[in-house]
Design a protein around this motif. Sequence first.
Motif, PDB file in Angstrom:
ATOM      1  N   GLY A   1      11.881   8.977  -6.280  1.00 48.26           N
ATOM      2  CA  GLY A   1      11.191   8.609  -5.034  1.00 48.26           C
ATOM      3  C   GLY A   1      10.353   7.344  -5.155  1.00 48.26           C
ATOM      4  N   CYS A   2      10.750   6.425  -6.028  1.00 50.64           N
ATOM      5  CA  CYS A   2       9.969   5.207  -6.221  1.00 50.64           C
ATOM      6  C   CYS A   2      10.400   4.105  -5.242  1.00 50.64           C
ATOM      7  CB  CYS A   2      10.129   4.681  -7.650  1.00 50.64           C
ATOM      8  SG  CYS A   2       9.468   5.854  -8.850  1.00 50.64           S
ATOM      9  N   ASP A   3       9.425   3.265  -4.862  1.00 47.41           N
ATOM     10  CA  ASP A   3       9.690   2.163  -3.943  1.00 47.41           C
ATOM     11  C   ASP A   3      10.011   0.869  -4.684  1.00 47.41           C
ATOM     12  OD1 ASP A   3       8.845   3.534  -1.356  1.00 47.41           O
ATOM     13  OD2 ASP A   3       7.097   3.850  -2.643  1.00 47.41           O
ATOM     14  N   LYS A   4       9.495   0.728  -5.911  1.00 46.69           N
ATOM     15  CA  LYS A   4       9.708  -0.484  -6.708  1.00 46.69           C
ATOM     16  C   LYS A   4       9.883  -0.092  -8.180  1.00 46.69           C
ATOM     17  CE  LYS A   4       8.660  -3.213  -3.224  1.00 46.69           C
ATOM     18  NZ  LYS A   4       7.305  -3.379  -2.790  1.00 46.69           N
ATOM     19  N   ILE A   5      10.556  -0.974  -8.906  1.00 52.96           N
ATOM     20  CA  ILE A   5      10.661  -0.820 -10.359  1.00 52.96           C
ATOM     21  C   ILE A   5       9.925  -2.004 -10.982  1.00 52.96           C
ATOM     22  CG2 ILE A   5      12.219  -0.789 -12.357  1.00 52.96           C
ATOM     23  CD1 ILE A   5      14.459   0.141 -10.342  1.00 52.96           C
ATOM     24  N   ALA A   6       8.873  -1.727 -11.745  1.00 54.59           N
ATOM     25  CA  ALA A   6       8.143  -2.814 -12.414  1.00 54.59           C
ATOM     26  C   ALA A   6       8.683  -2.977 -13.824  1.00 54.59           C
ATOM     27  CB  ALA A   6       6.649  -2.501 -12.449  1.00 54.59           C
ATOM     28  N   THR A   7       9.113  -4.189 -14.155  1.00 54.08           N
ATOM     29  CA  THR A   7       9.654  -4.433 -15.490  1.00 54.08           C
ATOM     30  C   THR A   7       8.704  -5.337 -16.289  1.00 54.08           C
ATOM     31  OG1 THR A   7      10.871  -6.441 -14.897  1.00 54.08           O
ATOM     32  CG2 THR A   7      12.004  -4.346 -14.545  1.00 54.08           C
ATOM     33  N   GLY A   8       8.937  -5.393 -17.588  1.00 54.40           N
ATOM     34  CA  GLY A   8       8.074  -6.193 -18.460  1.00 54.40           C
ATOM     35  C   GLY A   8       8.566  -7.621 -18.646  1.00 54.40           C
ATOM     36  N   HIS A   9       9.424  -8.113 -17.736  1.00 52.64           N
ATOM     37  CA  HIS A   9       9.919  -9.496 -17.882  1.00 52.64           C
ATOM     38  C   HIS A   9       8.748 -10.473 -17.901  1.00 52.64           C
ATOM     39  CE1 HIS A   9      13.795  -7.706 -16.593  1.00 52.64           C
ATOM     40  NE2 HIS A   9      14.255  -8.619 -17.431  1.00 52.64           N
ATOM     41  N   ASN A  10       8.731 -11.316 -18.927  1.00 59.03           N
ATOM     42  CA  ASN A  10       7.615 -12.252 -19.069  1.00 59.03           C
ATOM     43  C   ASN A  10       8.038 -13.679 -18.711  1.00 59.03           C
ATOM     44  OD1 ASN A  10       8.935 -13.340 -21.388  1.00 59.03           O
ATOM     45  ND2 ASN A  10       8.133 -11.636 -22.605  1.00 59.03           N
ATOM     46  N   LEU A  11       7.087 -14.598 -18.869  1.00 60.57           N
ATOM     47  CA  LEU A  11       7.344 -16.010 -18.558  1.00 60.57           C
ATOM     48  C   LEU A  11       8.553 -16.540 -19.319  1.00 60.57           C
ATOM     49  CD1 LEU A  11       6.284 -18.766 -17.340  1.00 60.57           C
ATOM     50  CD2 LEU A  11       4.944 -19.007 -19.415  1.00 60.57           C
TER      51      LEU A  11
ATOM     52  N   ARG B   1       0.838  -1.198   0.000  1.00 60.53           N
ATOM     53  CA  ARG B   1       0.000   0.000   0.000  1.00 60.53           C
ATOM     54  C   ARG B   1       0.882   1.261   0.000  1.00 60.53           C
ATOM     55  NH1 ARG B   1      -5.425   0.273   1.711  1.00 60.53           N
ATOM     56  NH2 ARG B   1      -5.283  -1.837   2.477  1.00 60.53           N
ATOM     57  N   ASN B   2       0.506   2.240  -0.780  1.00 63.55           N
ATOM     58  CA  ASN B   2       1.210   3.530  -0.893  1.00 63.55           C
ATOM     59  C   ASN B   2       2.558   3.462  -1.621  1.00 63.55           C
ATOM     60  OD1 ASN B   2      -0.886   4.827   0.468  1.00 63.55           O
ATOM     61  ND2 ASN B   2       0.050   4.357   2.459  1.00 63.55           N
ATOM     62  N   ASP B   3       2.883   2.303  -2.170  1.00 57.58           N
ATOM     63  CA  ASP B   3       4.120   2.209  -2.951  1.00 57.58           C
ATOM     64  C   ASP B   3       4.018   3.096  -4.186  1.00 57.58           C
ATOM     65  OD1 ASP B   3       5.663   0.501  -1.505  1.00 57.58           O
ATOM     66  OD2 ASP B   3       5.404  -1.256  -2.803  1.00 57.58           O
ATOM     67  N   LYS B   4       5.137   3.786  -4.504  1.00 54.99           N
ATOM     68  CA  LYS B   4       5.215   4.507  -5.775  1.00 54.99           C
ATOM     69  C   LYS B   4       6.006   3.609  -6.723  1.00 54.99           C
ATOM     70  CE  LYS B   4       6.634   8.858  -7.884  1.00 54.99           C
ATOM     71  NZ  LYS B   4       7.234  10.181  -7.692  1.00 54.99           N
ATOM     72  N   ILE B   5       5.436   3.345  -7.876  1.00 55.49           N
ATOM     73  CA  ILE B   5       6.035   2.375  -8.800  1.00 55.49           C
ATOM     74  C   ILE B   5       6.633   3.065 -10.028  1.00 55.49           C
ATOM     75  CG2 ILE B   5       5.624   0.246 -10.127  1.00 55.49           C
ATOM     76  CD1 ILE B   5       4.911  -0.109  -7.198  1.00 55.49           C
ATOM     77  N   ALA B   6       7.890   2.689 -10.320  1.00 59.02           N
ATOM     78  CA  ALA B   6       8.514   3.145 -11.564  1.00 59.02           C
ATOM     79  C   ALA B   6       8.237   2.086 -12.631  1.00 59.02           C
ATOM     80  CB  ALA B   6      10.020   3.290 -11.361  1.00 59.02           C
ATOM     81  N   LEU B   7       7.580   2.469 -13.702  1.00 61.26           N
ATOM     82  CA  LEU B   7       7.321   1.531 -14.793  1.00 61.26           C
ATOM     83  C   LEU B   7       8.517   1.601 -15.737  1.00 61.26           C
ATOM     84  CD1 LEU B   7       3.652   2.648 -15.630  1.00 61.26           C
ATOM     85  CD2 LEU B   7       4.335   0.770 -14.116  1.00 61.26           C
ATOM     86  N   ALA B   8       9.250   0.506 -15.851  1.00 63.78           N
ATOM     87  CA  ALA B   8      10.402   0.483 -16.765  1.00 63.78           C
ATOM     88  C   ALA B   8       9.878   0.114 -18.152  1.00 63.78           C
ATOM     89  CB  ALA B   8      11.421  -0.544 -16.282  1.00 63.78           C
ATOM     90  N   VAL B   9       9.812   1.104 -19.016  1.00 59.02           N
ATOM     91  CA  VAL B   9       9.189   0.854 -20.325  1.00 59.02           C
ATOM     92  C   VAL B   9      10.149   1.118 -21.486  1.00 59.02           C
ATOM     93  CG1 VAL B   9       6.742   1.134 -19.753  1.00 59.02           C
ATOM     94  CG2 VAL B   9       8.136   3.147 -20.149  1.00 59.02           C
ATOM     95  N   SER B  10      10.071   0.216 -22.464  1.00 55.60           N
ATOM     96  CA  SER B  10      10.926   0.360 -23.645  1.00 55.60           C
ATOM     97  C   SER B  10      10.113   0.753 -24.872  1.00 55.60           C
ATOM     98  CB  SER B  10      11.626  -0.967 -23.915  1.00 55.60           C
ATOM     99  OG  SER B  10      10.658  -1.947 -24.266  1.00 55.60           O
TER     100      SER B  10
ATOM    101  N   VAL C   1      -1.733  -2.621 -17.577  1.00 53.47           N
ATOM    102  CA  VAL C   1      -2.399  -3.308 -16.453  1.00 53.47           C
ATOM    103  C   VAL C   1      -2.195  -2.515 -15.155  1.00 53.47           C
ATOM    104  CG1 VAL C   1      -2.625  -5.445 -15.139  1.00 53.47           C
ATOM    105  CG2 VAL C   1      -2.004  -5.564 -17.542  1.00 53.47           C
ATOM    106  N   LEU C   2      -0.970  -2.077 -14.889  1.00 52.50           N
ATOM    107  CA  LEU C   2      -0.702  -1.360 -13.635  1.00 52.50           C
ATOM    108  C   LEU C   2      -1.423  -0.007 -13.596  1.00 52.50           C
ATOM    109  CD1 LEU C   2       1.205  -3.688 -13.065  1.00 52.50           C
ATOM    110  CD2 LEU C   2       2.894  -2.060 -12.250  1.00 52.50           C
ATOM    111  N   HIS C   3      -1.550   0.622 -14.761  1.00 50.42           N
ATOM    112  CA  HIS C   3      -2.295   1.885 -14.836  1.00 50.42           C
ATOM    113  C   HIS C   3      -3.763   1.642 -14.468  1.00 50.42           C
ATOM    114  CE1 HIS C   3      -3.692   5.744 -16.274  1.00 50.42           C
ATOM    115  NE2 HIS C   3      -4.533   5.136 -17.096  1.00 50.42           N
ATOM    116  N   LYS C   4      -4.306   0.526 -14.920  1.00 50.25           N
ATOM    117  CA  LYS C   4      -5.710   0.208 -14.631  1.00 50.25           C
ATOM    118  C   LYS C   4      -5.943  -0.087 -13.145  1.00 50.25           C
ATOM    119  CE  LYS C   4      -8.230  -2.109 -17.916  1.00 50.25           C
ATOM    120  NZ  LYS C   4      -8.467  -3.178 -18.927  1.00 50.25           N
ATOM    121  N   LEU C   5      -4.866  -0.419 -12.427  1.00 50.17           N
ATOM    122  CA  LEU C   5      -4.999  -0.724 -10.996  1.00 50.17           C
ATOM    123  C   LEU C   5      -4.973   0.546 -10.135  1.00 50.17           C
ATOM    124  CD1 LEU C   5      -2.663  -3.877 -10.726  1.00 50.17           C
ATOM    125  CD2 LEU C   5      -5.157  -3.825 -10.734  1.00 50.17           C
ATOM    126  N   ASN C   6      -4.899   1.698 -10.804  1.00 48.94           N
ATOM    127  CA  ASN C   6      -4.892   2.998 -10.107  1.00 48.94           C
ATOM    128  C   ASN C   6      -3.756   3.149  -9.103  1.00 48.94           C
ATOM    129  OD1 ASN C   6      -7.135   4.193 -11.365  1.00 48.94           O
ATOM    130  ND2 ASN C   6      -8.503   2.919 -10.106  1.00 48.94           N
TER     131      ASN C   6
END
Lengths: 302, 65
Positions: free
Chosen positions: A151-161, A48-57, A68-73
């Motif tokens: 000031g981000c708490d996590k970095i979300a990457t697009g690594h897939n299966l 809760r309250n995490d600020k997420i950095a979206l690592a996008v290419s 998906v993460l944008h849709k999760l508000n």
Amino acid sequence: MAECSKCGKRKTVINLEYMKEEYCGECFINLYEKRVRKSIRKHGMIQRNDKIALAVSGGKDSLSMANVLHKLNLDVVAITIDEGICGYRDNSIEKVRNFMQEKEIPLHIYSFKEEIGVTVDEVAEEHEEQSCSYCGVFRRKLMNKAARELGCDKIATGHNLDDEVQTVLMNLIRSEPQRLARMGPVTGLKDHGKFVPRIKPLRRCSEKEDAVYALVNGIDFDDGKCLYINSSSRLLTRECLNKMELENPGTKFSILSSYDKMLPALREYYRGKSGDIGECGKCGEPTSSDECKACRMIRNLI
Amino acid sequence: MKIKIKLPEDEKEVETNASKVNDLLKELGINPVSHLAILNGELVTEDEELKEGDELDIKEVVSGG
């Protein structure tokens, strides 16, 4: 015309052999997003309250993840790394800009040239075979620095299966089990104030599923290949795994599930063996030795 | 029947007896696990039936790197 296994009405767009089902676009979107939410919850990727950095290419994986993460508000910002690969990154950055503008997500672009002092094109002039290794190390360093500065708490990457399972196999083949302990759904063996953990919300979505999700959502992604991808030893592993998946649907999930079961024991074992995380004497970024790998690599380039 | 196919590195017209996309992919030695099939501009599964004059765009889904 094949009918969707879920709704029984609409035309199918994807065959999910490992489930013995075919899905229409709408039902597939629901399945995909549910799977991403489940991965996030199961592995405690976001608090809760995490600020997420979206690592996008600008490719299918990272833009699907961002969607998906944008849709999760969630509280998100986007970070794009410009590695300096002429004729490749320029196109994808444009796609990122358009996507983030439409979703009203702040975008920050960091370049290798400005922050590291060298582009991948320049590295490849003398070290083409190792350009992927240099690029990966520089990218992780810069992404960590950028996320921390923002000031981000996590970095979300697009690594897939596919990425995850390929990496598991490659680490086994190279006999580097300690690397298996460091990867996983939330990366990192030990905490450090300057280290921003990376999370992989798409680790249970295949690269084909990422592409289909992007297409049915009308996401305009870049499908270009990096000019140096042929130098990557990952290609052989990828091809073998895809052959195995064709013969035995569900192979990739099985490998990932087995890895997940071993991960707690691997982490426990290697946590005791790895040194404490300090700071690089040159750049101040977190590292387990006196000098971080990126600074060492830069020194070797000069 | 004749099908016009667009491959990642090539574009050609092929004569085939394949009745479904999957059969044609097999003929061409293409793994459906890592490829998308877009038939006459529409994303389809490998079970989709083929007919004379169809245009099939086969896209590889490799990650950019």
